[in-house]
Every structure is written in structure tokens, then in C-alpha cells.
Design an enzyme around this catalytic site. Sequence first.
Site, mmCIF file in Angstrom:
data_model
loop_
_atom_site.group_PDB
_atom_site.id
_atom_site.type_symbol
_atom_site.label_atom_id
_atom_site.label_comp_id
_atom_site.label_asym_id
_atom_site.label_seq_id
_atom_site.Cartn_x
_atom_site.Cartn_y
_atom_site.Cartn_z
ATOM 1 N N CYS A 147 0.849 -1.188 0.000
ATOM 2 C CA CYS A 147 0.000 0.000 0.000
ATOM 3 C C CYS A 147 0.885 1.238 0.000
ATOM 4 C CB CYS A 147 -0.888 -0.015 1.245
ATOM 5 S SG CYS A 147 -1.961 1.424 1.405
ATOM 6 N N HIS B 244 -9.153 -3.822 -1.722
ATOM 7 C CA HIS B 244 -8.139 -3.015 -1.039
ATOM 8 C C HIS B 244 -8.521 -1.529 -1.089
ATOM 9 C CE1 HIS B 244 -3.783 -2.066 -0.019
ATOM 10 N NE2 HIS B 244 -4.275 -0.883 -0.379
ATOM 11 N N GLU B 245 -8.912 -1.051 -2.262
ATOM 12 C CA GLU B 245 -9.201 0.389 -2.402
ATOM 13 C C GLU B 245 -10.480 0.773 -1.658
ATOM 14 O OE1 GLU B 245 -6.935 2.280 -3.312
ATOM 15 O OE2 GLU B 245 -5.712 0.635 -4.071
ATOM 16 N N HIS C 285 -10.101 1.290 2.010
ATOM 17 C CA HIS C 285 -9.595 2.602 2.440
ATOM 18 C C HIS C 285 -10.735 3.565 2.760
ATOM 19 C CE1 HIS C 285 -5.259 2.515 2.107
ATOM 20 N NE2 HIS C 285 -5.299 1.976 0.899
HETATM 21 ZN ZN ZN Z 1 -3.685 1.088 -0.041
#
Ligand code: ZN
Length: 191
Positions: free
Chosen positions: A102, A144-145, A148
Site C-alpha cells: 500500500c 483493497h481500495e 480505504h
Molecule cells: Zn492502499
Amino acid sequence: MPILKIAQLGHPILRTPARALSKDELLLPATQAFIDDLILTMRDADGAGLAAPQVYNSLQICVLEVGNNPRYPYKPKIPLTVLVNPVLEPLTEETFSNYEGCLSVPNLRGRVNRYAQLRVRAWDRHGNDLDFVASGISAGTYQHEVDHLHATLFIDRVTDSRSLCTWQEFERHYKAKFVEEVLAVVARWGS
Ligand code: ZN
């Protein structure tokens, strides 16, 4: 259009849930310019994706793009995608083990379990409805995105902390095996 600074692990904005946008707010010139900057910053940092909280803007916007990425040369391609107010829905119980990194977590990678197939619903940058299926390694990138936007980092999902490694040690000791795993995921899920 500037390259934006990327928040690093420990900054509270990474631990703050982002808020949804209205369509009017999305269409404001300032928001559109921000999305351009987010894309530029992702490309400048060789990221596979970047979420607005990572550049100190707590909005539910993330961008993804995988071309010939030097950080992730084994990743299947993803065309430039902008997601606004995204919602992910797993379409299978099946997961795969992804070795993630990341831009907000300096020099660390680790294994995370990700759903192998998802329905992705969001607006595009113009407020048009998006509704598509993401599979395999690319599905991992979407998870993953979108994590966030909900104040979650991949390190929260690392199930075995013994998989944590620096990028250099990943290259030396784990990359070859992981690339084999990626090929198997691509063979199973098509991306
Ligand atoms: Zn990330």
C-alpha cells in the site's frame, strides 16, 4: 494539476471513514479537478489504485488502473476506473491469498484473504451508474481500495503476521511463489 501528498500509516485520516458524495457535489469543477489529481498521483506513485483519504480528502472516491505496473508486474490489467460511493458485494465464498502492499504503508507487504469475485456498484466520475463483476486478482485490488474508504488498511486483514516482509525481501524470498499463485488465480477466475 499537482501531484498530491500521500498520507502515511499513523495519520488519523487513514482511520476515518470517508463520507459519501451527492451527485451535485461530484459534478462541481473542484471535485472533478480533485479526481484528475487523484489519477495523476496514483500514476506518479506507480500505484494500482488510490483512495481519496490517502491524499487527505475524506470522500468516498477511489481510482484504479493497472497497466504495465513496475510495482506489480504480475497483476492483470485494469483499465482506468473511477468509483464514487462504491458498494462491493461478494458473489462467492471462495477467497484467495493475495500478497498486498500500500502506498500509505511504507515498505511492507503481507498476505490478505480476498473474495475471488464481487459485484461492484458505484457511480463513475460523471455520476452514471456502474454495475459490474470483478474477479480474481483484480477483485482483490477493488477490495483493497474500497477498504480505504471504510478506514481499513490491508495490515488489519493480514491473518498471519509472519507473512509480513519488506519489498526487498518479498522480491528475494516470496515473489516467485506468489507469481505462481497469481497465475493459478488468473487461470481459475480469468483476471
Ligand atoms: Zn492502499
